[in-house]
Every structure is written in C-alpha cells, then in structure tokens.
Design an enzyme around this catalytic site. Sequence first.
Site, PDB file in Angstrom:
ATOM      1  N   GLY B 326     -14.719 -16.701  -7.644  1.00 15.49           N
ATOM      2  CA  GLY B 326     -16.059 -17.173  -8.010  1.00 15.49           C
ATOM      3  C   GLY B 326     -17.130 -16.229  -7.474  1.00 15.49           C
ATOM      4  O   GLY B 326     -16.920 -15.021  -7.371  1.00 15.49           O
ATOM      5  N   SER B 327     -18.250 -16.814  -7.081  1.00 12.92           N
ATOM      6  CA  SER B 327     -19.399 -15.988  -6.676  1.00 12.92           C
ATOM      7  C   SER B 327     -19.163 -15.239  -5.374  1.00 12.92           C
ATOM      8  O   SER B 327     -19.943 -14.341  -5.032  1.00 12.92           O
ATOM      9  CB  SER B 327     -20.638 -16.867  -6.542  1.00 12.92           C
ATOM     10  N   THR B 328     -18.109 -15.590  -4.628  1.00 15.75           N
ATOM     11  CA  THR B 328     -17.853 -14.833  -3.406  1.00 15.75           C
ATOM     12  C   THR B 328     -17.442 -13.408  -3.745  1.00 15.75           C
ATOM     13  O   THR B 328     -17.420 -12.539  -2.885  1.00 15.75           O
ATOM     14  CB  THR B 328     -16.734 -15.488  -2.576  1.00 15.75           C
ATOM     15  N   PHE B 329     -17.157 -13.173  -5.036  1.00 17.81           N
ATOM     16  CA  PHE B 329     -16.762 -11.834  -5.482  1.00 17.81           C
ATOM     17  C   PHE B 329     -17.984 -10.929  -5.707  1.00 17.81           C
ATOM     18  O   PHE B 329     -17.860  -9.726  -5.870  1.00 17.81           O
ATOM     19  CB  PHE B 329     -15.956 -11.982  -6.789  1.00 17.81           C
ATOM     20  N   LYS B 330     -19.158 -11.566  -5.697  1.00 20.60           N
ATOM     21  CA  LYS B 330     -20.360 -10.815  -6.090  1.00 20.60           C
ATOM     22  C   LYS B 330     -20.695  -9.690  -5.113  1.00 20.60           C
ATOM     23  O   LYS B 330     -21.286  -8.684  -5.500  1.00 20.60           O
ATOM     24  CB  LYS B 330     -21.545 -11.774  -6.239  1.00 20.60           C
TER      25      LYS B 330
END
Lengths: 379, 647
Positions: B326-330
């Site tokens: 999810g957004s932790t990949f950003k």
Amino acid sequence: MSYLEYAVKTTPSGFRKVFYLNWPLALLLTAVASVGFLQLYSVAGGSFSPWAEPQMKRFAIGLLAMFIVAMVPVWFWRNVSGVAYGLSLLLLVFVEFFGSVGMGAQRWIDLGFMRLQPSELMKIALVMFLAAYYDWLPLRKVSHPVFVMIPVIIILVPTFLVLKQPDLGTAILLLTGGGAVMFLAGVHWAYFVSVIAGAVGLVWAVFQSRGTDWQLIKDYQFRRIDTFLDPSMDPLGAGYHITQSKIALGSGGWTGRGYMQGTQSRLNFLPEKHTDFIFTTLAEEFGFIGSVSLLALYALVMVFCISSAMTNQNRYAALLTLGIATTFFLFLAVNMSMVMGLAPVVGVPLPLVSYGGSAMLVLMLAFGLVQSAHVHKPR
Amino acid sequence: MSRKPRDSQGSTRKVTRRAALVGGLQLGFMGILAARMRHLQVDQADQFRLLAEENRINMRLIPPARGEIFDRNGLPIARNEPAYRITIVREDAGDVEAVIARLARLIPLDPADIDRAMSEMKRSAPFLPITLAERVSWEDVSKIAVNTPALPGITPDVGLSRYYPLQKDFAHVVGYVGPVSDYDLSKIEDPDQLLRIPRFQIGKVGLEAKMEEQLRGSAGTRRVEVNAVGRVMRELDRREGEPGANIQLTTDVMLQNYVQARLGDESAAAVVIDTTNGDLLAVGSAPSFDPNLFVRGISVSDYRALTQNDHRPLAAKSVQGIYPPGSTFKMVVALAGLEAGLITPDDTFWCGGYLEVSNRRFHCWKRGGHGHMNVTGGLRESCDVFFYELASRVGIEKISAMANRMGLGIRHDLPLSAVAAGLTPTRAWKREVHGQDWLIGDTVNASIGQGYVLASPLQLAVMTARIATGRNVTPRLIKSIDGVEQPSGSGESLGLNPRHLSVVQGGMYEVSNSRKGTGYGARIIAEDMRMAGKSGTSQVRNITAAERAAGVTSNEDLPWERRDHALWVDFAPFDDPKVAVAVVVEHGSGGSSVAAPIARDITLQALFQGDPPLDAYPAKDRDRIAEQQERLRALRPDLSSEAKSRA
C-alpha cells in the site's frame, strides 16, 4: 569259550578282585568327570546348582555301579549279552510306539529317579551282543557271508529304530560302533571296502534326492549339513551354533580367558553350553592348553582300554573292551568334530563331561564291563 | 594258562593286530582334533577374540542436552526440563496386571496407554523397560517412590524435554521440537544415529528447525556388555556427548510479550528492528499458539482448532506473510524519483482526484483531490495522484531496483521457516510469469504499493530502518551462539543523496506530526521521542463497478475477509533513530486508524524498554492508554522465578 575254560587259580576271586581292578582307568575316568564338574560349575555362573551337583551325584552312583559290575565275572555278562540286547530292543520299540504317543516326542522312559534313554542302553548292549556272537562263532566262519549278514542285521535293526526317532547322532554311533566290533572280530577287509564304497554312493544319492519327491532325509538335516559346510551362510539362524562355538574356541587362545571369565559362555552366546557344547566353554576358559589336556586324558582312557584288551586272551572280553572303547571314542570324536566345525551339528554329548544322566550312567556301566573284563582276565 | 581253546591263539593275535590298527586310527584322529584346535585357538585366536568382543560389547548412545535459547538479556525462551516417565519391567514385576492395577490407584493412568504397554510387553524381551506413562508430574513420581515395595518392576525414568516458558510469545520465532518421524528421517541424507533414539526430539519449525545442527549437539557413547539376548550386564565405559550450543537471540522477551499482547486477537504481525545494528527486537505474529502442545504431541481437536481458524494462528505472518504494502511503498517511489533526478524536492504535480492513464481513471483516495503537491506533501497526505504521476515518469525498473535496495523483494537470511521473498515486479518478470507485456497501468498501480508489489512485515521494517539511517541495515535474529557474537547488521551506507533521504524522512515526520498528516492521530508528543511514520491501506479486492455504483466503499459494510489490510511503518526518535517498526493488521481496514496506534504503542514500549510515561501520548489518549497498559501488564510473564533459577 565258556567259564569252564578259566583256570580258577589264575583268576582272582572274592575280595582280592579289588586289587586287580584297572585303577589307573578308574582314576582317569574320575579326572575326566571332574573336568565336567568344573565346567558345569562355571557355566552355571559359579554355582553347584543346577548342573554340577546332580552331575557329581550321578557320577558317584555311576562309579558305584561300575565297581559292582566289575565284581561280577565277565562270563556272566557274556551269558546275559543276548538278554541285554533283546531288552534294549524291546525298550526301543516301546518308546517308538508308546513314547511318541504317550509322552510326546520323547526318547526316554521315566524311571522315577532318572530318565532312561533306551538308545543309550543299546550302544552298550549292541557291543556286548556282537562280542558274544563273535566269541561263539568259530573264527574260520567269521567271514562267511551268512555269518556276516547276522551281525549286520543285529546292527541295522536298532539303528533303524533310532533313526526313526529321529536321532541321527546315535544312529551313526551304533552303526560305526557295531561295524568296528565286526572289524575287530576279523571280518574280511573286502566287506568293509564295499560297504564304505556303498556309503559314499548313498551320500551321493542323498544329495541327489534333495528337493525331489523321494528325498531321503529331512529338510532340517539338510540345513544342518549346509550350515556345516558354510556356517557363515546363516550366522543368526542355523549356522549360529557353529559360528558361536568356533568363536568361543578360538577366543581362548593359548591359555584361555581364565576360569569363569569366558564371555561367550557367561553371556549365553553359546548354545546348549552345559550339554553338547560344554567343550567350547572349557576351550574358551582354559585355551589350547586346557583343551589339549582334556584330549590327552581321553587318549589315556583309550590307551588303557586298548592295552587291557590286547593283553586279554579271552575273545569276548577283548572284543567287549575294544567295542566299548571305540564307542567311547566315537562319542568324543563326533562331539569334538562338531564343536570345532569339522562335522555337522548332531546331538552327541561329550562323554562323562556333558550334563546328562542316562549317558553318564550307561557309560559308567560300560566301563564296569571293561573293568570286569580286566579283573577276570586269565593270568 | 593250562588249557587253551582251539583257536584262541589265532583269534587273539588277529584281535590284537586289528585292535592296534583301530587304536592307532583313533589316536591319529585325536591328533587331527588337536591340530584343528591349534589352528582355531592359536593361529586364529586374534580373529576369534575380536569376534567374541563384538558379540559381547554393544555401543549405546547417550542423547546430548539440546542447546537452550535465551533472549538478548539472557532470559530463557526455550529450555530443557526434566521429564519423568514411568516404565515397567515384566520380569521384575511378576504379576504385571496386579502391579499396574496398584499403580493406577496411585496415579492417573490412561487405559489406552496401558493397552499399548501390554501389547508391547508381549512382543519384547522380559527385561526391557516398557513405558507406561509419560510426562508424569513430580508429585506422582514421589508417590511411586514412596510405594516402591508394593510396585515391583516399576521405575520412574528421567529424561530431558523441551519446554517453552513463554508459551505463545515465541511460537513463531523459535518454533518447536517434536519426536523424530519417519518423514524427518527420509528428508535427511545419512541421518545421525542419534535420531534413531526413540522419542529423540528434533526441531520441527522455526529457529529450532533451522538451527537444528547447532542446537542438537553430539551423542555420547556408553559401551555396555550384553548377553546373547541383549540384556545389559554391566557398563564398561562411558563418554559423555557434547551438549548443543546455546543460542542467544536479539529479541527482548518483555518487548516480544508486549507485541503479542498488543496485537491480541487480531490477525496481525509486527516487527521491531534496532536501526543501529539490525537486531530484531520483536517479531510478532498473532494470533499465536502454545508450542508446548506440539512437544507433548498435540491432540487432534486442538490441532483442528488451529488449522481451521480463519486467523491462521500457525502462520508466522511477520516473515511468511506477504501483503501489498500500500502507501508504505510510496517512500520507495519518492526515493527512486529523486535519485533518478526526475523531480526535485520542490517540484509539484497537480492532484485533481484522479489521473487518467491510457483511457483508465486512477483515483486518488481523496475524491476532491489534493491540488498542488510536492514530495513532502505527497507523503504527508498520501496523495495517490502525485505518485501516479511520478511513477509513470520513473518507470517500474527503477522503482523495483530502489525497492530491492530498501530490502524489499529480497529473501532476508534469517533462521526462520519459510522466510518470504515478497515481490518487486519488473517487465521481464511479468513477461516470464504472466506472458504479458508490462502496462503503464501496472506501474501506476505499483506506485501506491498495489498490483503486483508484495512485501512481508519484516521487509517493511527493514525498509523503514534503511530509510531512517541511509545504511544497508540487515536484520539479525541471533546475537550469539555459545557466547560467540554474530556479525552485526548495521550495514554500509546505501550511497543515497543525504538531501533526498532527509526529504523522505521529513515527509514521514509530517505524516505523524503535521495536522494534515494521515498519522497525526497516533503521534508521539514527547519532544525527544518524535516518530516518523507512514500509513498504508491495501486493497485485497477489486472494487467492482457495481459496488461503486451501489456506493459500497466503506470497509465496515464488508465481511471481514474482504476488508482492506491496515499497515503502518515508522522509525523513532526522529532526530536519532533507534528503532523501526512495521505493523500489518490483516483486514484491519485503515492503516492510520488501526495499525498506527498499535505501532505507536510498540515504538514507545521499545524506546522506553517498558511502559512509557503517559505524557508521551497526546492528552486525549492518556486515559485510554493508562487503562490499556494496566490490562497488558497482567499478561506479562513472571520472570522473577526464571531469573532466580538462572542465578
């Protein structure tokens, strides 16, 4: 030859007979039996029970019986030879028909204080009867075919009965012992040569019969022969006895592992260590020196018997003594060959050493006869 | 001789001659026997002596004590406890049934065990001990000891058995041991003779299995004299074996316990890593199970309960579970863009609520859009469109390469079962696995940690630690083996531009500490403990057009297994990072609402090495936190007795 032929003056009588006993022979027998006591004590883990003590008692009884038999004039024994043979034969037939039905597969008759094996008795009775036969038979008729057939039948009937039990060891002993008496009595060479040739042929036939419908001996007997020929073939099965026995013998070395230190016997690797395989325990614990010493004792017994026979003018006495000596020799030869892996495992005890009542008593009675022959020697 | 019979002379001579012959033959045969005896007893004596020794002597193995496992402070995690079992020897017992009946009146016996023992007894030698009961308590053993005269043939036998004093806390890290099975033996080439000892314990999963060789030790030997039927007569000599190596882990028993307790009944995982050296301080996975059940031999009903639970208690989700990050990949996408020079920290993209890529609309989570966004803002508010735009310029190859540098898509070398490699997709990968060309839409999906990207909680914690330090931090679970310190995982510098790193770190700081940040609700207010985090909410389903039309977008309306995963990663303190934490709550719905508060509690617990002061929390949370601390303290293991027994 009858008792009338003895000159009363030349034969000891009454209490004086004691001085004419073959004392060295009696001592040798006691020495051999003592080796047995020693080993039975060791095999039981340093205890007189369950084997050494009864064995000593039996030997004492046997010794007494030997002396009593020795006191009786040898011509009396000659006269009862036929009766002894007939009685033994009857008993053999009895166990053949009633022993197997009434008492399971047993070969003995319970007398209460001991178990009597008729086949043991027969070993002596056969020798007695053959000796009496040749004593009766004029020497020139000895090799006459008719008079050769008679002892052959005398030998084969009990041999056949024993073989039916089945007791291969005793059958071999009877056959060889009887044959030896015939040979000693002077039967012509040619008979023996042809019989031996025939025997070789028979052995060949036996091996040829294997696996066919007309198989001549039992499978387990074949297996015994197989494992004898190659004990390593089945080290934990049928070859186990021979392999373990040879290990015990071999591990003795020169001087042995020490009295009661034999691991093979103490840890039960040896089969029937108190009976048929008792020699291996001796060999293991006392080594080559110990086993050769026992062999020497046996050899001396033989020498004393043979020399007694050779100086005996009485044909019956001489043949009886030699016949008994030969039977005794056959016992120890078969037993030792067996434990050393020279012969297949057949149930033959080591004479006077193996635990066992019948064999011990019968052997002592036989030596009683030898003593009687010795005491009543015409001098 | 006064009278001689007619042919007496001749007959005697003949008898004498033949007697000499026969006697000679007999003595000759005796000579052969003597020669044979000499051959056996003198020439071959050595060989037969050896065979006799082989007959007599038996080697018996003495099982070594298995190495014990301790935490970073020397507190026991796996140890060996004396296990008593009751055996019966048939020949000593005499009347076996009467003895067993008497024993059954003293201690509880399982009728099934008795039946098994009776049938085993019939098959085996009378002097062999047969097990009647296992894992007998010390009280029962003493009852038997007192009644020895009435129980002939009964002996209590003591052996060592594995025990996990912390029960559920380390089930997924340490694993468990169990008796060697035929399957185990079939897997091992040339198995150690030790493994053939009945009831010998071998590591089945987790560290116990991976470190089996070090933990097992080597067998001692006992030479015993046996008789022909195998009865032991006496012991000749004895050589003790080498006990297995003791292993000290980097984990902290108290923190691990807190993590497990805090995750509670959620289907969740949390990893705490020391950013300075890569030490894994806690590796939690919930729900958990008691590994002692497996050591004893788990019952069918217990096992079924574990396998049929939809929260999968047997899975070590922290290292085996892989989730769309999810957004932790950003952060990875941001760093890839910055390092590639495609944007500067000040460049902005315009977020209008969606981005149209090859005739498909990719929505931002905020329907109304974020307006102009730079990297910091994009991270702070987790603007999807910013990262769509950025990723489509950077391309999947550079993103995946950066992800690999951050520890994603790489199987970390840890002594645990089935450590997952995750997935950082590339064009070649898609072609090979799916046989299709990479589409721009795939890159757009990957930019927000959806689509093909998969990562484990462990990898997310490593990624966060690397962002926090700029070094190639590698996770380490074993601190020392038999006192020998294992190499540290602090790692070399990753060679990233420090300015780019600080921009990403700053963005994460804003997530937690800016009013606009998605993690503001779960911030830490203690000045020197400020944390920098990033939330993530990853879809486990595709929202269908029908659902969109019907307006079913709220997670609460969906069944549990279709709700979004909630993720959170953070490091703290911001100024001098000590720990990095990753939390994944399966189907937890919202990263910032569900995962972030858990992660904050764990972060504070790790930083304070115990319950943090309440003033580290925002004022409105304090009452709730106080109550929660109270509740979780009750679940803490009592280590005072352990510490005492070690002293």
